[in-house]
Design a protein around this motif. Structure first.
Motif, PDB file in Angstrom:
ATOM      1  N   CYS A 127      13.640 -26.470 -36.659  1.00  0.00           N
ATOM      2  CA  CYS A 127      12.849 -27.589 -36.189  1.00  0.00           C
ATOM      3  C   CYS A 127      12.699 -28.695 -37.537  1.00  0.00           C
ATOM      4  O   CYS A 127      12.815 -28.203 -38.558  1.00  0.00           O
ATOM      5  CB  CYS A 127      11.391 -26.920 -35.912  1.00  0.00           C
ATOM      6  N   THR A 128      12.772 -30.007 -36.998  1.00  0.00           N
ATOM      7  CA  THR A 128      12.379 -30.953 -37.867  1.00  0.00           C
ATOM      8  C   THR A 128      11.112 -31.690 -37.616  1.00  0.00           C
ATOM      9  O   THR A 128      11.178 -32.030 -36.383  1.00  0.00           O
ATOM     10  CB  THR A 128      13.667 -32.037 -37.959  1.00  0.00           C
ATOM     11  N   VAL A 129      10.442 -31.915 -38.404  1.00  0.00           N
ATOM     12  CA  VAL A 129       9.169 -32.458 -38.196  1.00  0.00           C
ATOM     13  C   VAL A 129       9.122 -34.020 -39.263  1.00  0.00           C
ATOM     14  O   VAL A 129       9.285 -33.766 -40.326  1.00  0.00           O
ATOM     15  CB  VAL A 129       7.850 -31.936 -38.447  1.00  0.00           C
ATOM     16  N   VAL A 130       9.057 -35.090 -38.571  1.00  0.00           N
ATOM     17  CA  VAL A 130       8.870 -36.356 -39.066  1.00  0.00           C
ATOM     18  C   VAL A 130       7.408 -36.695 -39.259  1.00  0.00           C
ATOM     19  O   VAL A 130       6.956 -37.007 -38.316  1.00  0.00           O
ATOM     20  CB  VAL A 130       9.831 -37.350 -38.511  1.00  0.00           C
ATOM     21  N   VAL A 131       6.968 -36.823 -40.583  1.00  0.00           N
ATOM     22  CA  VAL A 131       5.721 -37.006 -40.610  1.00  0.00           C
ATOM     23  C   VAL A 131       5.481 -38.506 -41.403  1.00  0.00           C
ATOM     24  O   VAL A 131       6.277 -39.123 -42.343  1.00  0.00           O
ATOM     25  CB  VAL A 131       4.836 -36.045 -41.856  1.00  0.00           C
ATOM     26  N   PRO A 132       4.194 -39.251 -41.222  1.00  0.00           N
ATOM     27  CA  PRO A 132       3.935 -40.461 -42.022  1.00  0.00           C
ATOM     28  C   PRO A 132       3.642 -40.077 -43.225  1.00  0.00           C
ATOM     29  O   PRO A 132       3.203 -38.947 -43.586  1.00  0.00           O
ATOM     30  CB  PRO A 132       2.850 -41.220 -41.315  1.00  0.00           C
ATOM     31  N   LEU A 175      10.293 -34.227 -43.010  1.00  0.00           N
ATOM     32  CA  LEU A 175      10.847 -35.414 -43.566  1.00  0.00           C
ATOM     33  C   LEU A 175       9.821 -36.626 -43.393  1.00  0.00           C
ATOM     34  O   LEU A 175       9.051 -36.776 -42.483  1.00  0.00           O
ATOM     35  CB  LEU A 175      12.032 -36.124 -42.753  1.00  0.00           C
ATOM     36  N   TRP A 176       9.674 -37.276 -44.438  1.00  0.00           N
ATOM     37  CA  TRP A 176       8.470 -38.142 -44.883  1.00  0.00           C
ATOM     38  C   TRP A 176       9.291 -39.623 -44.295  1.00  0.00           C
ATOM     39  O   TRP A 176      10.330 -39.769 -44.654  1.00  0.00           O
ATOM     40  CB  TRP A 176       8.021 -38.460 -45.991  1.00  0.00           C
ATOM     41  N   HIS A 177       8.272 -40.401 -43.378  1.00  0.00           N
ATOM     42  CA  HIS A 177       9.101 -41.803 -43.054  1.00  0.00           C
ATOM     43  C   HIS A 177       7.911 -42.719 -42.498  1.00  0.00           C
ATOM     44  O   HIS A 177       7.087 -42.396 -41.648  1.00  0.00           O
ATOM     45  CB  HIS A 177      10.067 -41.587 -41.914  1.00  0.00           C
ATOM     46  N   TYR A 207       2.188 -43.031 -37.624  1.00  0.00           N
ATOM     47  CA  TYR A 207       2.813 -42.180 -36.688  1.00  0.00           C
ATOM     48  C   TYR A 207       3.707 -42.795 -35.801  1.00  0.00           C
ATOM     49  O   TYR A 207       4.959 -42.449 -35.565  1.00  0.00           O
ATOM     50  CB  TYR A 207       1.643 -41.686 -35.654  1.00  0.00           C
ATOM     51  N   ALA A 208       3.591 -44.354 -35.483  1.00  0.00           N
ATOM     52  CA  ALA A 208       4.634 -45.043 -34.586  1.00  0.00           C
ATOM     53  C   ALA A 208       5.955 -45.005 -35.446  1.00  0.00           C
ATOM     54  O   ALA A 208       6.802 -45.155 -34.890  1.00  0.00           O
ATOM     55  CB  ALA A 208       4.013 -46.302 -34.572  1.00  0.00           C
ATOM     56  N   GLU A 209       5.806 -45.305 -36.678  1.00  0.00           N
ATOM     57  CA  GLU A 209       6.973 -45.308 -37.359  1.00  0.00           C
ATOM     58  C   GLU A 209       7.752 -44.097 -37.696  1.00  0.00           C
ATOM     59  O   GLU A 209       8.876 -43.766 -37.481  1.00  0.00           O
ATOM     60  CB  GLU A 209       6.685 -45.952 -38.991  1.00  0.00           C
ATOM     61  N   ALA A 210       6.984 -42.800 -37.804  1.00  0.00           N
ATOM     62  CA  ALA A 210       7.462 -41.767 -37.750  1.00  0.00           C
ATOM     63  C   ALA A 210       8.062 -41.330 -36.488  1.00  0.00           C
ATOM     64  O   ALA A 210       9.233 -40.607 -36.416  1.00  0.00           O
ATOM     65  CB  ALA A 210       6.552 -40.632 -38.176  1.00  0.00           C
ATOM     66  N   GLN A 211       7.575 -41.909 -35.392  1.00  0.00           N
ATOM     67  CA  GLN A 211       7.997 -41.608 -34.105  1.00  0.00           C
ATOM     68  C   GLN A 211       9.312 -42.301 -33.702  1.00  0.00           C
ATOM     69  O   GLN A 211      10.393 -41.588 -33.092  1.00  0.00           O
ATOM     70  CB  GLN A 211       6.961 -41.945 -33.117  1.00  0.00           C
ATOM     71  N   ARG A 212       9.511 -43.351 -34.185  1.00  0.00           N
ATOM     72  CA  ARG A 212      10.760 -44.026 -34.220  1.00  0.00           C
ATOM     73  C   ARG A 212      11.918 -43.347 -34.840  1.00  0.00           C
ATOM     74  O   ARG A 212      12.982 -43.143 -34.412  1.00  0.00           O
ATOM     75  CB  ARG A 212      10.435 -45.515 -34.537  1.00  0.00           C
TER      76      ARG A 212
END
Length: 319
Positions: free
Chosen positions: A105-110, A129-131, A135-140
């Protein structure tokens, strides 16, 4: 001026009671049937009888485990890697579900994701991973990453299988509470109220409760479609700033009432749960109770509403 429904706007997928029943069959032995506690709480005019659905006792401390597991069990079994964007509980839920099913599992979080929740994701073996700052940016980023890695992409709240999994709570309530009392639940991104709506239909009155600084569902119902709202809060109350299409569709069809409560009222409800019952929940987990205690929701005489306490992932020192 409200935005009218456009004929070129795709209708969100329907989630039906049959989908929720199928989710319950998949989840047998994998999730807890959380208990209901019948009690009274302080209200603005005296004690208010309520039935508390103790969903914070769910695996991972969040109702979202139900939807995450249902989505992964219903997905293509050949996918051994799952990616999700989350500010907190959905990431914990997907990490836990993936670990249970032997997937990575990879979770992208703001960048604003609370450390407590990130630590819980790590504890369940997730790559984090922080990005971006939202939330919208992390979702993309999560969508692109899933495509790049050939992984299964799960949406935190706007996905039929996720909503159906959350709806199993509604089927449990039918067995646990006699009659047809109203059910109050936090809105957030909408998977909880959407699941309850799919499970219970018009059998019970469902009331959505949202923080006044993120009126995502109220704004969507007023505009005729989900819209982004600006979140202006310095608290740990991190709610979705755009409600899901599925939740919007169910709330609109069922004419679901939505109540707004102040951050201070939500914090007071959480402190009350600790002081009176030694129950620890996160702020969003106490939102539905705050509606009762603040007077935003006043049950009719003789009615004992069900209040869903939906999550417990918070820092203990704040209490």
């Amino acid at each position: 001026m409200p935005i009218s429904e456009s004929t070129d706007r795709a209708e969100p997928p329907r989630v039906l009671r049959t989908d929720v029943r199928a989710a319950r069959r998949r989840l047998v032995g994998r999730v807890r049937k959380t208990p209901v506690f019948h009690t009274s709480v302080d209200g603005p005019d005296g004690p208010v009888p309520v039935s508390l659905k103790l969903e914070f006792l769910q695996h991972g401390g969040t109702f979202k485990v139900r939807g995450a597991l249902n989505a992964l069990l219903a997905a293509d079994e050949s996918a051994d890697h799952v990616v999700v964007a989350s500010g907190g509980n959905a990431g914990i839920a997907v990490a836990l579900a993936a670990a249970q099913l032997g997937k990575t599992c990879t979770v992208v979080v703001p960048e604003s994701a609370p450390h407590t929740k990130v630590a819980a994701m790590w504890a369940h073996g997730a790559e984090v991973l922080w990005h971006g700052t939202s939330y919208a940016e992390a979702q993309r980023k999560a969508v692109a990453l899933a495509a790049e890695r050939g992984a299964e992409h799960l949406h935190a709240y706007d996905m039929p299988a996720v909503v159906a999994g959350a709806g199993v709570i509604g089927l449990e309530l039918e067995e646990q509470v006699r009659g047809r009392p109203p059910v109050l639940a936090a809105v957030g991104g909408g998977s909880l109220i959407a699941g309850l709506g799919a499970a219970l239909g018009r059998r019970r009155h469902i009331v959505g409760v949202e923080a006044e600084h993120t009126p995502a569902l109220s704004a969507a119902l007023a505009a005729g479609a989900p819209v982004d709202v600006d979140a202006q809060s310095g608290s740990e109350l991190l709610c979705a700033t755009r409600v899901g299409d599925i939740a919007y569709g169910i709330a609109r069809r069922h004419r679901m009432p939505v109540l707004s409560v102040a951050d201070d009222a939500i914090a007071a409800a959480r402190e009350y749960l600790w002081r009176e019952f030694r129950v620890v929940v996160e702020l969003e987990g106490a939102a539905a109770l705050a509606a009762v205690q603040s007077g935003a929701y006043r049950p009719e005489s003789g009615v004992r509403p069900i209040v869903v306490l939906c999550g417990a992932n918070t820092e203990l020192p704040v209490l």
